[in-house]
Design a protein around this motif. Structure first.
Motif, short mmCIF file in Angstrom:
data_model
loop_
_atom_site.label_atom_id
_atom_site.label_comp_id
_atom_site.label_asym_id
_atom_site.label_seq_id
_atom_site.Cartn_x
_atom_site.Cartn_y
_atom_site.Cartn_z
N UNK A 84 0.98 -0.85 -0.06
CA UNK A 84 0.06 0.08 0.13
C UNK A 84 0.69 1.01 0.19
N UNK A 85 1.65 1.46 1.15
CA UNK A 85 2.86 2.29 0.95
C UNK A 85 3.30 2.74 -0.05
N UNK A 86 3.97 1.48 -1.04
CA UNK A 86 4.97 1.22 -1.98
C UNK A 86 3.70 2.62 -2.87
N UNK A 87 2.93 2.01 -3.16
CA UNK A 87 1.76 2.53 -4.43
C UNK A 87 1.41 3.75 -3.51
N UNK A 88 1.02 4.46 -2.28
CA UNK A 88 1.29 5.63 -2.78
C UNK A 88 1.83 5.90 -2.42
N UNK A 89 3.06 6.19 -2.31
CA UNK A 89 4.63 6.97 -2.22
C UNK A 89 5.30 7.14 -4.17
N UNK A 93 4.75 10.38 -6.10
CA UNK A 93 6.20 11.14 -6.47
C UNK A 93 6.62 11.19 -8.27
N UNK A 94 5.03 10.82 -8.91
CA UNK A 94 5.14 11.53 -10.61
C UNK A 94 4.65 10.31 -11.14
N UNK A 95 4.16 8.88 -10.11
CA UNK A 95 4.30 7.63 -11.01
C UNK A 95 2.63 7.45 -11.41
N UNK A 96 2.39 7.11 -12.10
CA UNK A 96 0.88 6.48 -12.83
C UNK A 96 -0.04 5.08 -12.12
N UNK A 97 -0.73 4.82 -11.47
CA UNK A 97 -1.64 4.08 -11.03
C UNK A 97 -1.73 2.70 -12.14
N UNK A 115 0.07 -1.94 -8.68
CA UNK A 115 1.01 -2.23 -10.19
C UNK A 115 1.08 -0.40 -11.22
N UNK A 116 2.40 -0.11 -10.87
CA UNK A 116 2.69 1.57 -11.25
C UNK A 116 3.32 1.56 -12.37
N UNK A 117 3.78 2.94 -13.12
CA UNK A 117 3.84 3.17 -14.10
C UNK A 117 4.55 4.43 -14.26
N UNK A 118 6.41 3.95 -13.95
CA UNK A 118 6.73 5.00 -13.82
C UNK A 118 7.22 6.34 -13.94
N UNK A 119 8.15 7.09 -14.24
CA UNK A 119 7.69 8.83 -15.15
C UNK A 119 8.29 8.64 -16.09
N UNK A 120 9.71 6.96 -16.77
CA UNK A 120 9.67 7.14 -17.45
C UNK A 120 9.25 6.10 -18.33
N UNK A 121 8.24 5.15 -17.60
CA UNK A 121 7.06 4.32 -19.38
C UNK A 121 7.42 2.62 -18.05
#
Length: 132
Positions: A84-89, A93-97, A115-121
């Motif tokens: 949960x904390x990973x997803x929230x952080x 910080x600019x990631x996409x759900x 699951x998250x997509x970082x700012x570089x995809x």
């Protein structure tokens, strides 16, 4: 089997801020840095405190490309709260759900992931298989 994975990133400073925040809830830290603003070939590595890197970020500028669909990195989480904390952080910080925290029963009765997509995809996730 694997020693580490490397991601190419467009902006190393932005990427390190994202991964510093996103990986902290999972217990991962920056274990080495080669940051020299304005110079080429900068990189950082993440892993467990006192250990080697498991994820390296390499500054590639505009040449950075994330792998396509079907590729992702799954980070082990010590608990569901850490997922949960990973997803929230990551979102802060600019990631996409790319999938809110929750059970994924198709993968097993205790498979809890986000699951998250970082700012570089790059597609990343945190997973905990503990029963609670």
């Amino acid at each position: 089997m694997l020693h580490h994975i490397s991601f190419g990133v467009r902006d190393i400073e932005h990427a390190t801020r994202f991964y510093d925040a996103t990986l902290a809830p999972l217990g991962f830290v920056r274990v080495w840095s080669d940051l020299r603003p304005g110079e080429p070939d900068q990189a950082v590595g993440y892993g467990l405190p006192g250990g080697g890197d498991k994820l390296a970020l390499k500054h590639c500028g505009d040449a950075a490309r994330a792998p396509g669909p079907g590729f992702h990195i799954a980070f082990a989480a010590p608990s569901r709260k850490a997922v949960d904390a990973f997803h929230e952080a990551a979102l802060a910080a600019g990631g996409t759900d790319n999938g809110a925290p929750g059970l994924r029963l198709a993968y097993g009765p205790t498979y809890y992931a986000a699951f998250v997509i970082d700012p570089d995809g790059h597609r990343i996730k945190a997973v905990c298989k503990e029963p609670t």
